[in-house]
Structure formats: C-alpha cells, structure tokens
Design a protein around this motif. Sequence first.
Motif, PDB file in Angstrom:
ATOM      1  N   GLY A 348      -1.636  23.557 -13.352  1.00 33.63           N
ATOM      2  CA  GLY A 348      -1.371  22.226 -13.725  1.00 33.63           C
ATOM      3  C   GLY A 348      -2.405  21.769 -14.740  1.00 33.63           C
ATOM      4  O   GLY A 348      -2.170  20.974 -15.654  1.00 33.63           O
ATOM      5  N   ALA A 349      -3.610  22.229 -14.658  1.00 35.85           N
ATOM      6  CA  ALA A 349      -4.848  21.500 -15.702  1.00 35.85           C
ATOM      7  C   ALA A 349      -4.545  22.182 -17.158  1.00 35.85           C
ATOM      8  O   ALA A 349      -4.790  21.438 -18.040  1.00 35.85           O
ATOM      9  CB  ALA A 349      -6.190  21.981 -15.099  1.00 35.85           C
ATOM     10  N   TRP A 350      -4.160  23.445 -17.175  1.00 33.74           N
ATOM     11  CA  TRP A 350      -3.840  23.982 -18.442  1.00 33.74           C
ATOM     12  C   TRP A 350      -2.689  23.233 -19.297  1.00 33.74           C
ATOM     13  O   TRP A 350      -2.740  22.744 -20.304  1.00 33.74           O
ATOM     14  CB  TRP A 350      -3.688  25.294 -18.289  1.00 33.74           C
ATOM     15  N   THR A 351      -1.601  22.938 -18.496  1.00 35.15           N
ATOM     16  CA  THR A 351      -0.446  22.245 -18.918  1.00 35.15           C
ATOM     17  C   THR A 351      -0.771  20.698 -19.155  1.00 35.15           C
ATOM     18  O   THR A 351      -0.573  20.312 -20.323  1.00 35.15           O
ATOM     19  CB  THR A 351       0.634  22.086 -17.769  1.00 35.15           C
ATOM     20  N   LEU A 352      -1.282  19.953 -18.501  1.00 34.07           N
ATOM     21  CA  LEU A 352      -1.920  18.670 -18.444  1.00 34.07           C
ATOM     22  C   LEU A 352      -2.728  18.390 -19.838  1.00 34.07           C
ATOM     23  O   LEU A 352      -2.816  17.456 -20.607  1.00 34.07           O
ATOM     24  CB  LEU A 352      -2.365  17.790 -17.448  1.00 34.07           C
ATOM     25  N   MET A 353      -3.607  19.421 -19.844  1.00 32.90           N
ATOM     26  CA  MET A 353      -4.405  19.207 -21.220  1.00 32.90           C
ATOM     27  C   MET A 353      -3.614  19.655 -22.415  1.00 32.90           C
ATOM     28  O   MET A 353      -4.109  18.942 -23.396  1.00 32.90           O
ATOM     29  CB  MET A 353      -5.674  20.537 -20.923  1.00 32.90           C
ATOM     30  N   GLY A 354      -2.807  20.394 -22.250  1.00 29.86           N
ATOM     31  CA  GLY A 354      -1.971  20.535 -23.519  1.00 29.86           C
ATOM     32  C   GLY A 354      -1.124  19.176 -23.793  1.00 29.86           C
ATOM     33  O   GLY A 354      -1.081  18.847 -25.161  1.00 29.86           O
ATOM     34  N   HIS A 355      -0.651  18.395 -22.849  1.00 30.91           N
ATOM     35  CA  HIS A 355      -0.186  17.130 -22.937  1.00 30.91           C
ATOM     36  C   HIS A 355      -0.997  16.197 -23.699  1.00 30.91           C
ATOM     37  O   HIS A 355      -0.609  15.456 -24.582  1.00 30.91           O
ATOM     38  CB  HIS A 355       0.517  16.551 -21.813  1.00 30.91           C
ATOM     39  N   GLU A 356      -2.284  16.318 -23.270  1.00 31.23           N
ATOM     40  CA  GLU A 356      -3.306  15.246 -23.898  1.00 31.23           C
ATOM     41  C   GLU A 356      -3.591  15.797 -25.328  1.00 31.23           C
ATOM     42  O   GLU A 356      -3.682  14.914 -26.099  1.00 31.23           O
ATOM     43  CB  GLU A 356      -4.417  15.465 -22.919  1.00 31.23           C
ATOM     44  N   TYR A 357      -3.767  17.160 -25.404  1.00 34.52           N
ATOM     45  CA  TYR A 357      -3.797  17.330 -27.014  1.00 34.52           C
ATOM     46  C   TYR A 357      -2.503  16.847 -27.750  1.00 34.52           C
ATOM     47  O   TYR A 357      -2.891  16.495 -29.024  1.00 34.52           O
ATOM     48  CB  TYR A 357      -4.237  18.774 -27.129  1.00 34.52           C
TER      49      TYR A 357
END
Length: 572
Positions: A348-357
């Motif tokens: 989840g953290a990798w995916t959510l970080m992708g959204h933030e970038y």
Amino acid sequence: MAPLCSEFGDLVQIKRQLISVISLCKERGLVHSVKWASELAFALDPLPKDELPPPPPFTEEDTQDLDAFALAKSYFDLKEYDRAAYFLRGCRSRKAYFLYMYSRYLSGEKKKDDETVDSLGPLEKGQVRNEALRELRVELSKKHSAGELDGFTLYLYGVVLRKLDLLNEAVGVFVEATHALPLHWGAWLELCNLVTNIEMLKSLSLPDCWIKDFFKAHIYTELQMIKEALQKYQSLMEAGFSKSTYIISQIAVAYHNIRDIDQALALFNELRNQDPYRIENMDTFSNLLYVKSMKPELSYLAHNLVEIDKYRVETCCVIGNYYSLRTQHEKAALYFQRALKLNPRCLGAWTLMGHEYMEMKNTSAAIQAYRHAIEVNKRDYRAWYGLGQTYEILKMPFYCLYYYRKAHQLRPNDSRMLVALGESYEKLSQHVEAQKCYWRAYSVGDVEKIALLKLAKLHEQLNESDDAAQTYFIYIQGIFSCGEQLQHAEVSTALRYLGQYYFRNRQYDEASLCAQRCCDYNDAREEGKALLRQISHVRDQGDMLSPELFGPLSNNNTPRRLSPLNLSSLTP
C-alpha cells in the motif's frame, strides 16, 4: 456453492486443533500464524478442562535439545537471529532444525532490509538480495529429496524458493506443506500469493480440511471474485465464526475492493468497536475515509493510531492519507517513505507514494514507486493503473495501453480500467477497440458516468451521426432516470447534439424539447434559443424548404427516428 467441509459440524474439534497449532507455531516463532489461529480460537466458545488437547509429543531428540532450544528461542524472540542459529547448530530434533534454518533465513532478511533502507533509500532499492537464500535452498533441497522435511520445514523451503523466483517449484512445495500440516495458515497464505487465476486454483490438489474454506475465501478476494468470497465468508460466519474479527475485517476489505464504500465503512466501524486497539487493516479504512473526504474522521483515526503505536506501517500510511487529503503532498510522501523504512515490502505504501508523486508532477519517481509495488504484488491493479496514468501524462500511448491492459485483466469489471483502455485505443486511432471498451464500461456499470459520453463523441468525430445520437440518447435517459442533477458535466453537450440531430432529421417536436432543455444551461442557452427560432421558422414556412438547409440527414441519408425523449416531467 459447494458445501463447507464436514469438519465444521464439530466446533469443539476445530477449537482443539486451533489450540494445538497455536502451541506448535509459538514454539517455532511463527507469530503471524499464531495470531491468526488465536483470533479464530477466541471467536469460538471456551473448552472445558477435560476437552483441552494434550501437549505435543516429546521425543528423545527433543529432550537432548531442550536446553539449547530454550536458549536459542530466547535469542530468537529478541531478534538476535545469528546468535540463535549459532546455538542450534548441533541440534537434531525437527523443531530445533526448523528454528535453526528459520533463524538463518530471518537473519538474511533483516540484513537485506537494513541495507535497503540505510544505504540506498526506498526509491533506489536496486537488487538487494538475501545472501542466505542459496545456501538454505541447497541444504533444504537435500533434506526434501530424502523426505526428511516436516510440514513447517516444507513451508520454509517453499518461502526460500519463492524468494529465489522459483515459483513453480514453490507452489508444489507449499501444496506438499498443506498436506503435511493442514492447520498451518502460513503455508496456505503463501500459496494464495502464488495462485494467479481460478484455473490454477482448480488444478491444485489440496487437503480436504476446514481451513481450506478460509483459504478459498481469501484467494477469491485476491482474484477479485468478490461475490464468491463474500458467500464463503458468510457461510463461515454461519458455521460458527460469527464473532471472528478476522472474518469481519476480510469482508470489509472485500467491500472496499468492489468500492461498496458505505458497507465497508460500517464494517470497519464495527471492527473498531470490537477491537479498538487494532492497527491491522486500518490503512485500508483510511483509504475509504479519504475517498469519502471524511477529514475529521481521518484526523481522529490518525491521532488514535499514533497514541497506540506511531512506528507501525499502517499508522504511517494513515497519516500519509490525512496529509494527502489536506493536499500537503510532500508531507504525505514523507510518511509513506517512513512506512517503507519500517517495511520495504509494504504494498500500500509504494502505491500511495506513487499517487503522491503523481500529484507533485514527479513522474519518474511515481514510475519507480509503482514498479516497486508490482514487485511486491503483481496482482495490485492500482499500481498497473497508476503506471498507465503516468505514461499518459508523458504522452506515451503504447506504454499506457500495456499497463491499462494489465489493470483490466486484474479488474475486468471495473469501468475505470475500461475507460482508460478506450482512451488509449482512441489515441492510437484504434477506433473499433475504443468503442468496444467504452460500451463495455457502460455495460458493467460506469461509476464515473463518462463512458457513454466518450463513445458518443468518438462516433461524432467519425461522422457516425446515428450512432452518436443513439449513444447521447441513452446517456440522457440514464442521467434523468437516476434523478441526478441536470448540472451534470456534459448533459448540455448531449442535448445540444440531439437537438441538431433531430432538427436535421425533421423530428421537430423532439428537437424543440431538446432546445428547450438547452436553455436550462448557461453554456448552451444561446444555441437552444437559436434552434427554437429555426424550428419556429421552418414550421412557419411549412415543410417546403430545401433539405440542404438542414445538412445531411444522417450516415445513410435516410431519416432514423429515435424514441421521443421523456423529459417533460423533469425540472432543472
């Protein structure tokens, strides 16, 4: 639906089996399997003293290894894995051998994670590997060939094979592990992560045990077969596990996956009432609060989790979602990075970080984050979809098409994936495929209400006026029948086109109705008035005017009557 295994008729026997496997897993440091079995056992009625299972049998080898095992287990519990393995070197019992090999494996994993986080940082992970894996594989392979591995050690051998990307071998070993020790949830869960489709699931020869129903429910959720998963979990609750917080959380996750947000929120609130200090799955709960823009509730959840344990992955993800909702994307990304320092395999953290970038327009970092998410779990449709969106920003439609296809394969009935696919095909001038995607998106339930619009506009671009009108007509009917606001984004566009279409086809009553409705919208009011004047002029002149004044009738130059629009009962 197939009936549950007959063992569900005897909940006392299930409780006894759970108590036994809790003891076995606890001795071997398999904490997640202990937690899973303990939560299920807690959901069942307590057993009287004379019904409790006997302790596991004690062999002569266990007796000889007793002191070394106790010492090593104390070091293992303190996460001093090399130290634990050192004192277990000469032990001969199966229990001690498992802990010896497991300590070596975890030592390698810990060193790998430390190197990942401290040396390289979460977005520059590189190919850091657990150096112990190859040695462990060689030793376990020899024992496996000799038939000397028990259920727990088979599980560990399967994990080693999976980590080395020997996936077909790993599946066979995990199946073997479930036969050798059917009650060990860890082996079933590892198998879940390797089954890629329903055909593969059907091909597996699994033991006929009550735990198989929990496995099937879990894998149905993973394979996005949510209806089947919910039926399975409902049957498990009716079979005697109605108090299980594990099942409630899984049902909530299933509803989250099909975007039944209200139902999922209700279940997560119930879960919080039953288990107020629970942190597991709270990141998923926060995703729902984020989608509903429930800022106060998300703030309360974040503060509550910080009080419980601020250094948990889920807590960091919840705080990240809170800052993202406040459009503080730099802070959100910082907390997702913090989550990854705690657990570099947190999907989840990798995916959510992708959204933030993506929000920060940092496409290269977003691509890296989404790719790491796919490395962790190839079934994460959000990461595939995120990659498609990123390459769409970069105007690389062939890449978009590849990644959106992957997302669609994982979520075949998700209209967002189909619309994205249609847009990619349209950019590549593959109009027939684009039309199929848009129509399919409408057929499966278009959550964003844009598929028909895109299909109609595509027909319009291709001068397929009959098809465009028919599609706009269906769109208008859908919007009005749902009782949605007439200010819906593109209602005026559809009414404008239909008014002109009816006018060209000399269906003046329908054209007049559309023109009147156009007057309800600021962006179409003038065109609506102009069309009403044209209709009035034509009616005053009779039908003696040259057809050329109206433009071509339609694609085949023959009038095609659509059903009259039933808009008379609606008010803007």
